[in-house]
Structures are given as structure tokens and as C-alpha cells.
Design a protein around this motif. Structure first.
Motif, short mmCIF file in Angstrom:
data_model
loop_
_atom_site.label_atom_id
_atom_site.label_comp_id
_atom_site.label_asym_id
_atom_site.label_seq_id
_atom_site.Cartn_x
_atom_site.Cartn_y
_atom_site.Cartn_z
N SER A 79 103.72 39.95 35.72
CA SER A 79 103.40 40.36 34.35
C SER A 79 104.65 40.81 33.61
O SER A 79 104.82 40.51 32.42
N ILE A 97 100.44 35.19 24.02
CA ILE A 97 99.27 34.74 24.79
C ILE A 97 98.05 34.80 23.89
O ILE A 97 97.76 35.83 23.28
N THR A 107 100.92 45.42 29.69
CA THR A 107 100.81 45.36 31.14
C THR A 107 100.20 46.63 31.72
O THR A 107 99.42 46.58 32.67
N TRP A 115 90.78 43.19 29.03
CA TRP A 115 91.79 42.35 29.68
C TRP A 115 92.37 41.35 28.68
O TRP A 115 93.59 41.21 28.57
N GLN A 145 106.58 38.06 32.19
CA GLN A 145 105.95 37.38 31.05
C GLN A 145 106.10 38.14 29.74
O GLN A 145 105.58 37.71 28.72
N SER A 183 96.15 41.37 27.29
CA SER A 183 96.99 40.20 27.55
C SER A 183 97.65 39.72 26.27
O SER A 183 98.85 39.44 26.24
N LYS A 184 96.87 39.63 25.22
CA LYS A 184 97.40 39.18 23.93
C LYS A 184 98.48 40.14 23.43
O LYS A 184 99.48 39.72 22.87
N ILE A 191 96.47 46.41 31.53
CA ILE A 191 95.97 45.41 32.46
C ILE A 191 95.97 45.97 33.88
O ILE A 191 94.99 45.82 34.61
#
Length: 124
Positions: free
Chosen positions: A54, A62, A24, A15, A57, A19-20, A27
Motif C-alpha cells: 500500500s 484509484i 492507508t 475500504w 501505491q 482506497s480512493k 485501510i
């Protein structure tokens, strides 16, 4: 550490890595179709709304860490307490840092993979 505990830790690592990377798709593969997310000041929401959030974003940088404090495995269900520290940098804007505790319930699916099923996120 049991195989299930290791697999749950791997889920958290996947995860954070996804995220980094802004991945998506990965995830979303880590969450159950009937997942419920709970955030302070918001109504609980599921996978479709999470996917939409998501997508908005994309392009954000991140960086974060997750420190697992406790994992308890109860058959095909488990819960964990984490301390999460995340910095999000929207394009052209100042970074925003959020940190706090989460309580997460994970469930082993039919193919033996652990997925996030419920998440109460107190990161502010």
C-alpha cells in the motif's frame, strides 16, 4: 437487512473510500492483524506485506466500485462475494483496469467492529 449486514456493507464502503483517498491508515484499521490475502500467482500474505504494498501505491489515483452479491453472517464470522471493478492510474502512466470476483471472510473483533480476515481476490 440486519445490523451486522449493514456494518459489513459499511466496511466495504469505507475500504473503497479510503482506497480512493490513498488513506492507508484507515485501510489497515479495517483488516485484522492475522489477515490473509490471496491473489492469483502469489503466495498468501498478511498485514505487514499488505501495508508495504500500500505504501508503494502512494500517489496513484484509484477509482473503483464493489458490488456485493452475497453476504452470509454466521455469528462473529461472515463471508461475502463481491464483484470489484477498479482502475489504477500510476503517476505518468496509463490507467490499468482490473475487474473480477472476490470471496472475503470478515470477523467481528472484541470491540464489535467487523474487520477483513481473509480475502481471495480474483480480480485480473
Amino acid at each position: 437487512m440486519t445490523d451486522d449486514e449493514r456494518a459489513i456493507r459499511d466496511l466495504v464502503d469505507a475500504w473503497m473510500t479510503a482506497s480512493k483517498a490513498g488513506d492507508t491508515e484507515t485501510i489497515l484499521s479495517l483488516v485484522a492483524d492475522d489477515v490473509v490475502f490471496m491473489l492469483p500467482g502469489h503466495e498468501p500474505f498478511g498485514k505487514a506485506q499488505f501495508a508495504e504494498m500500500s505504501t508503494r501505491q502512494q500517489g496513484m489515483q484509484i477509482e473503483g466500485t464493489s458490488k456485493i452479491i452475497e453476504i452470509q453472517v454466521l455469528g462473529d464470522w461472515a463471508f461475502m462475494r463481491n464483484y470489484v471493478d477498479v482502475t489504477v492510474a500510476p503517476p505518468g502512466a496509463a490507467p490499468i483496469r482490473r475487474a473480477g470476483h472476490t470471496l472475503t471472510v470478515v470477523r467481528k473483533n472484541e470491540d464489535g467492529r467487523w474487520q477483513l480476515a481473509r480475502d481471495a481476490n480474483l480480480v485480473v
